[in-house]
Motif scaffolding. Sequence first.
Motif, short mmCIF file in Angstrom:
data_model
loop_
_atom_site.label_atom_id
_atom_site.label_comp_id
_atom_site.label_asym_id
_atom_site.label_seq_id
_atom_site.Cartn_x
_atom_site.Cartn_y
_atom_site.Cartn_z
N ASP A 1 0.80 -1.22 0.00
CA ASP A 1 0.00 0.00 0.00
C ASP A 1 0.84 1.28 0.00
N LYS A 2 2.12 1.18 -0.30
CA LYS A 2 2.98 2.38 -0.27
C LYS A 2 2.40 3.51 -1.12
N LEU A 3 2.15 3.24 -2.38
CA LEU A 3 1.68 4.30 -3.27
C LEU A 3 0.24 4.69 -2.96
N ALA A 4 -0.57 3.74 -2.54
CA ALA A 4 -1.97 4.05 -2.20
C ALA A 4 -2.04 5.03 -1.04
N VAL A 5 -1.06 4.98 -0.15
CA VAL A 5 -1.02 5.89 0.99
C VAL A 5 -0.33 7.21 0.62
N VAL B 1 0.63 8.66 -2.45
CA VAL B 1 0.20 9.50 -3.57
C VAL B 1 -0.89 10.49 -3.16
N PRO B 2 -1.96 10.07 -2.46
CA PRO B 2 -2.96 11.06 -2.03
C PRO B 2 -2.39 12.11 -1.08
N LEU B 3 -1.46 11.70 -0.21
CA LEU B 3 -0.86 12.66 0.71
C LEU B 3 -0.14 13.77 -0.04
N LEU B 4 0.64 13.39 -1.05
CA LEU B 4 1.40 14.40 -1.79
C LEU B 4 0.51 15.17 -2.76
N ARG B 5 -0.45 14.50 -3.36
CA ARG B 5 -1.34 15.18 -4.31
C ARG B 5 -2.18 16.24 -3.60
N ASP B 6 -2.58 15.97 -2.36
CA ASP B 6 -3.43 16.90 -1.62
C ASP B 6 -2.63 17.95 -0.84
N ALA B 7 -1.32 17.80 -0.80
CA ALA B 7 -0.48 18.73 -0.04
C ALA B 7 -0.31 20.03 -0.82
N PRO B 8 -0.05 21.14 -0.13
CA PRO B 8 0.20 22.41 -0.83
C PRO B 8 1.47 22.31 -1.68
N LYS C 1 16.26 22.41 0.76
CA LYS C 1 16.49 23.86 0.63
C LYS C 1 15.33 24.55 -0.08
N GLU C 2 14.60 23.81 -0.90
CA GLU C 2 13.58 24.41 -1.75
C GLU C 2 12.15 24.03 -1.36
N TYR C 3 11.99 22.88 -0.71
CA TYR C 3 10.64 22.36 -0.47
C TYR C 3 10.49 21.86 0.97
N LYS C 4 9.25 21.76 1.38
CA LYS C 4 8.94 21.14 2.66
C LYS C 4 8.80 19.63 2.48
N PHE C 5 9.09 18.91 3.56
CA PHE C 5 8.91 17.47 3.60
C PHE C 5 7.74 17.15 4.53
N VAL C 6 6.98 16.13 4.20
CA VAL C 6 5.94 15.63 5.09
C VAL C 6 6.29 14.20 5.46
N TYR C 7 6.21 13.91 6.75
CA TYR C 7 6.56 12.58 7.24
C TYR C 7 5.30 11.79 7.56
N SER C 8 5.23 10.57 7.05
CA SER C 8 4.13 9.65 7.36
C SER C 8 4.65 8.56 8.29
#
Length: 222
Positions: free
Chosen positions: A18-22, A24-31, A110-117
Amino acid sequence: ARGEFICMIGSDDVYLPDKLAVQVPLLRDAPPEVGVITSAIEFMDAQGNRIPQPDDFGIAHPEDVYLTLLNSCVIAAMSVLVRRSCYDKVGLYDESLPFEDWDMWLRLAKEYKFVYSPQVSAKYRRHTNSIFTARRQQMEEGSLMLLSKHRGYSAEGDTAIMRQTRLRSELLYQIGSPQAAHWLRVRWQDDRSLQSLGLYLLAKLGVSGKRVMQFQKMLGRR
């Protein structure tokens, strides 16, 4: 790659189903300022048996990811999902470096934020004869090369890099690396201390680093 997102994996590591199932939506919905999703992973040995995770591995505070990464590479490549557009901005991997993944995470941070799951997305296979155990000298030299590339980005970052240079150059001297004198000179240029100058000159003269460190320890200077 032409897709919206990019992920990668080593030949002997494993994605969970379920790696991508979890992710992909997190990154697609992120700012849009969020460029990377990273997650928890499990460590396994060569036979696939679960082994304990190092205490210092992982991103506990994603808002400090750049400074965290300057201390060590705590992001596993197979745990990551990146917007393809991020590579258009920061460029491709620097194959001249021994740890191009680590360098890429720093450039992205340096350019982007990271989100940790916290949900485990992959399993990382750790071999007993890996670079982390069998090639310590090359690992430390490569780390210093990589960190030097990131000098000048921020005062706080430079402080972290100088701290790592101090620790890693001394370790190189202790294990007898031919590059120890070079990195001890960089260390001395950073702090201009008598101790750093002394270690640099001793290394340049060919004095055994192991003996010097033992003597320092005996005197209680470390």
